[in-house]
Design an enzyme around this catalytic site. Structure first.
Site, PDB file in Angstrom:
ATOM      1  N   ASP A 240       5.151  -0.587 -19.279  1.00 27.67           N
ATOM      2  CA  ASP A 240       5.526  -1.910 -19.781  1.00 27.67           C
ATOM      3  C   ASP A 240       5.315  -1.944 -21.297  1.00 27.67           C
ATOM      4  O   ASP A 240       4.187  -1.802 -21.772  1.00 27.67           O
ATOM      5  CB  ASP A 240       4.656  -2.976 -19.098  1.00 27.67           C
ATOM      6  CG  ASP A 240       5.248  -4.373 -19.195  1.00 27.67           C
ATOM      7  OD1 ASP A 240       5.986  -4.620 -20.158  1.00 27.67           O
ATOM      8  OD2 ASP A 240       4.968  -5.209 -18.325  1.00 27.67           O
ATOM      9  N   ASP A 241       6.391  -2.100 -22.057  1.00 27.94           N
ATOM     10  CA  ASP A 241       6.321  -2.226 -23.521  1.00 27.94           C
ATOM     11  C   ASP A 241       5.823  -0.956 -24.216  1.00 27.94           C
ATOM     12  O   ASP A 241       5.178  -1.026 -25.256  1.00 27.94           O
ATOM     13  CB  ASP A 241       5.410  -3.389 -23.930  1.00 27.94           C
ATOM     14  CG  ASP A 241       5.926  -4.738 -23.481  1.00 27.94           C
ATOM     15  OD1 ASP A 241       7.014  -4.783 -22.884  1.00 27.94           O
ATOM     16  OD2 ASP A 241       5.249  -5.747 -23.728  1.00 27.94           O
TER      17      ASP A 241
ATOM     18  N   CYS B 201      11.059  -7.748 -21.076  1.00 30.18           N
ATOM     19  CA  CYS B 201      10.636  -7.093 -19.836  1.00 30.18           C
ATOM     20  C   CYS B 201      11.444  -7.512 -18.611  1.00 30.18           C
ATOM     21  O   CYS B 201      12.000  -6.673 -17.901  1.00 30.18           O
ATOM     22  CB  CYS B 201       9.157  -7.389 -19.560  1.00 30.18           C
ATOM     23  SG  CYS B 201       8.027  -6.880 -20.862  1.00 30.18           S
TER      24      CYS B 201
ATOM     25  N   LYS C 167      15.224 -13.117 -12.874  1.00 29.66           N
ATOM     26  CA  LYS C 167      13.887 -12.605 -13.160  1.00 29.66           C
ATOM     27  C   LYS C 167      13.166 -12.312 -11.850  1.00 29.66           C
ATOM     28  O   LYS C 167      12.942 -13.200 -11.047  1.00 29.66           O
ATOM     29  CB  LYS C 167      13.094 -13.623 -13.981  1.00 29.66           C
ATOM     30  CG  LYS C 167      13.688 -13.883 -15.365  1.00 29.66           C
ATOM     31  CD  LYS C 167      12.816 -14.834 -16.152  1.00 29.66           C
ATOM     32  CE  LYS C 167      13.374 -15.043 -17.548  1.00 29.66           C
ATOM     33  NZ  LYS C 167      12.529 -15.932 -18.351  1.00 29.66           N
TER      34      LYS C 167
ATOM     35  N   HIS D  69      10.018 -10.986 -11.375  1.00 28.51           N
ATOM     36  CA  HIS D  69       8.560 -11.061 -11.235  1.00 28.51           C
ATOM     37  C   HIS D  69       8.009 -12.364 -11.785  1.00 28.51           C
ATOM     38  O   HIS D  69       6.914 -12.439 -12.277  1.00 28.51           O
ATOM     39  CB  HIS D  69       7.884  -9.844 -11.862  1.00 28.51           C
ATOM     40  CG  HIS D  69       7.866  -9.826 -13.360  1.00 28.51           C
ATOM     41  ND1 HIS D  69       8.978  -9.611 -14.111  1.00 28.51           N
ATOM     42  CD2 HIS D  69       6.857 -10.002 -14.239  1.00 28.51           C
ATOM     43  CE1 HIS D  69       8.660  -9.626 -15.391  1.00 28.51           C
ATOM     44  NE2 HIS D  69       7.386  -9.879 -15.505  1.00 28.51           N
TER      45      HIS D  69
ATOM     46  N   HIS E 168       1.220  -3.600 -21.590  1.00 29.88           N
ATOM     47  CA  HIS E 168       1.498  -5.002 -21.894  1.00 29.88           C
ATOM     48  C   HIS E 168       0.207  -5.691 -22.332  1.00 29.88           C
ATOM     49  O   HIS E 168      -0.869  -5.410 -21.807  1.00 29.88           O
ATOM     50  CB  HIS E 168       2.058  -5.685 -20.639  1.00 29.88           C
ATOM     51  CG  HIS E 168       2.681  -7.023 -20.877  1.00 29.88           C
ATOM     52  ND1 HIS E 168       1.927  -8.153 -21.121  1.00 29.88           N
ATOM     53  CD2 HIS E 168       3.971  -7.422 -20.890  1.00 29.88           C
ATOM     54  CE1 HIS E 168       2.733  -9.188 -21.274  1.00 29.88           C
ATOM     55  NE2 HIS E 168       3.979  -8.773 -21.142  1.00 29.88           N
TER      56      HIS E 168
ATOM     57  N   ASP F  73      10.137  -0.072 -19.574  1.00 28.24           N
ATOM     58  CA  ASP F  73      11.159  -1.112 -19.410  1.00 28.24           C
ATOM     59  C   ASP F  73      11.878  -1.398 -20.725  1.00 28.24           C
ATOM     60  O   ASP F  73      13.040  -1.790 -20.729  1.00 28.24           O
ATOM     61  CB  ASP F  73      10.565  -2.387 -18.812  1.00 28.24           C
ATOM     62  CG  ASP F  73       9.383  -2.933 -19.600  1.00 28.24           C
ATOM     63  OD1 ASP F  73       9.040  -2.376 -20.662  1.00 28.24           O
ATOM     64  OD2 ASP F  73       8.782  -3.925 -19.144  1.00 28.24           O
ATOM     65  N   HIS F  74      11.203  -1.231 -21.834  1.00 30.63           N
ATOM     66  CA  HIS F  74      11.831  -1.270 -23.168  1.00 30.63           C
ATOM     67  C   HIS F  74      10.819  -0.734 -24.165  1.00 30.63           C
ATOM     68  O   HIS F  74       9.776  -0.210 -23.776  1.00 30.63           O
ATOM     69  CB  HIS F  74      12.303  -2.681 -23.537  1.00 30.63           C
ATOM     70  CG  HIS F  74      11.223  -3.717 -23.564  1.00 30.63           C
ATOM     71  ND1 HIS F  74      10.373  -3.871 -24.626  1.00 30.63           N
ATOM     72  CD2 HIS F  74      10.863  -4.647 -22.648  1.00 30.63           C
ATOM     73  CE1 HIS F  74       9.522  -4.849 -24.373  1.00 30.63           C
ATOM     74  NE2 HIS F  74       9.797  -5.337 -23.178  1.00 30.63           N
TER      75      HIS F  74
ATOM     76  N   LYS G 177      16.077  -1.354 -27.287  1.00 31.83           N
ATOM     77  CA  LYS G 177      15.443  -0.156 -27.817  1.00 31.83           C
ATOM     78  C   LYS G 177      15.621   1.047 -26.914  1.00 31.83           C
ATOM     79  O   LYS G 177      15.750   0.934 -25.708  1.00 31.83           O
ATOM     80  CB  LYS G 177      13.948  -0.421 -28.007  1.00 31.83           C
ATOM     81  CG  LYS G 177      13.670  -1.667 -28.849  1.00 31.83           C
ATOM     82  CD  LYS G 177      12.332  -2.244 -28.505  1.00 31.83           C
ATOM     83  CE  LYS G 177      12.155  -3.603 -29.171  1.00 31.83           C
ATOM     84  NZ  LYS G 177      10.982  -4.307 -28.699  1.00 31.83           N
TER      85      LYS G 177
END
Length: 359
Positions: free
Chosen positions: A37-38, A77, A95, A97, A251, A303-304, A328
């Site tokens: 995540d991130d 995300c 979305k 989650h 995250h 995820d990005h 990204k």
């Protein structure tokens, strides 16, 4: 097929030709999907970082395939993950989650078990700064501070009027004071119910349909997630299985266990990456121990890219994306021991939602 975490029935699109070529295999392969995540593309060793230690993730690159032009489906995300899970454009996916319910608080219409999964363990809601004790919310912290100040002013005014009435310094009717107190009480109740309980409402862990921790204890979340993944592999070692490990790392608020704090050269963010890498290594070791390494397709991605806006005062909490901005390029590796060349780099331009498709 036993499945865990968040993936319906998609197959791997990018590697379909590989599956066709292996049709002669006696058994279907297991699938292990890691999604960070991130995570910034410049934050692990195999993508050029020489200061954050990621030996286990780097191992996937050495023994498998590294994608250098794999573009995130979105720069946020939730839409990016929805695209990854469904193979659809983010704008069409919603979305996945942001809770599990539709019409009532317990209908669980969006629960993974109602979308093709046999088992689920994790957070059904967004990881937020307020999930950590004594941390203000990153989204509505200023608003909460203003509301708290207004609450204090109302309370002080009510106490002043009451004291003035009792001492005879202020001529005011008790009904006015009572109304003032009622308004103050309602204001405080509405503020605290919407802001004060966020950690208890949002920061929970679930196993299937049961809430197991409310609020979750950040110091042990990583170990619990790892324990569940290892247990799943052991239970399903006779497979085939699909295991989707969706990390809370990296995250914010960067939950990191004590043994990794202060170990990296990049503060809390680097510590968190190194803990995630350790978790990846433990899961890969479990595959090896159970004799599943040669028949497991392993995929690692983010995820990005890194969240450059994440800061704690002057300290940077987000990662490094190199030249990539906006939507990204994302860290992406895959490995299948029976079907891959070592240290192969794929330059093909791909988007995250292209990896999966629903047959």
């Amino acid at each position: 097929m036993s499945m865990e975490m968040y993936l319906p029935r998609p197959l791997t699109y990018l590697f379909w030709n590989i599956f066709i070529s292996s049709a002669a295999m006696d058994s279907k392969p297991n699938m292990l999907l890691f999604l960070a995540d991130d995570l910034g593309i410049g934050d692990i060793g195999c993508y050029g970082n020489n200061t954050i230690r990621t030996p286990n993730i780097d191992h996937l690159a050495r023994e498998g395939v590294k994608l250098t032009q794999h573009i995130a489906a979105a720069s946020f995300c939730t839409p990016s993950r929805a695209a990854f899970l469904t193979g659809r454009y983010p704008i069409r996916s919603g979305k996945w989650h942001q809770g599990v319910n539709c019409e009532s608080f317990n209908d669980h219409c969006h629960h993974p078990l109602n979308h093709g999964f046999d088992y689920f363990y994790g957070m059904p809601l967004t990881l937020r700064q307020s999930c950590q004790e004594n941390k203000p919310s990153e989204l509505d912290g200023p608003l909460q501070a203003q509301l708290w100040l207004c609450g204090q002013i109302i309370t002080l005014a009510g106490l002043t009027l009451t004291a003035g009435k009792l001492t005879g310094l202020i001529s005011i009717h008790w009904k006015i004071i009572a109304c003032f107190a009622l308004v103050g009480g309602l204001f405080f109740t509405s503020w605290y119910s919407s802001c004060g309980f966020v950690r208890y409402w949002n920061c929970i862990l679930m196993r299937n349909h049961e809430v197991t921790e409310q609020p979750m204890r950040s110091e042990r979340t990583a170990s619990l997630m790892l324990k569940e993944a290892l247990s799943f592999i052991k239970r399903n070692r006779h497979g085939p299985f699909l295991l989707f490990v969706s990390f809370l790392h990296v995250h914010t608020p960067l939950f990191t266990t004590a043994k990794f704090l202060g170990k990296s050269h990049h503060g809390l963010y680097g510590d968190n990456i190194e803990e995630m890498d350790w978790m990846v290594g433990k899961i890969l070791d479990s595959l090896d121990k159970e004799g599943l390494k040669n028949n497991t397709f392993t995929y690692f991605a983010s995820d990005h890219g890194g969240l450059l806006e994440a800061q704690d005062g002057s300290a940077q909490l987000g990662g490094w994306n190199g030249i990539y901005k906006g939507t990204k390029s994302t860290t992406t590796l895959y490995e299948w021991w029976n079907q891959k060349p070592n240290e192969f780099v794929c330059l093909k331009l791909l988007r995250l939602e292209q990896v999966m498709f629903s047959p």
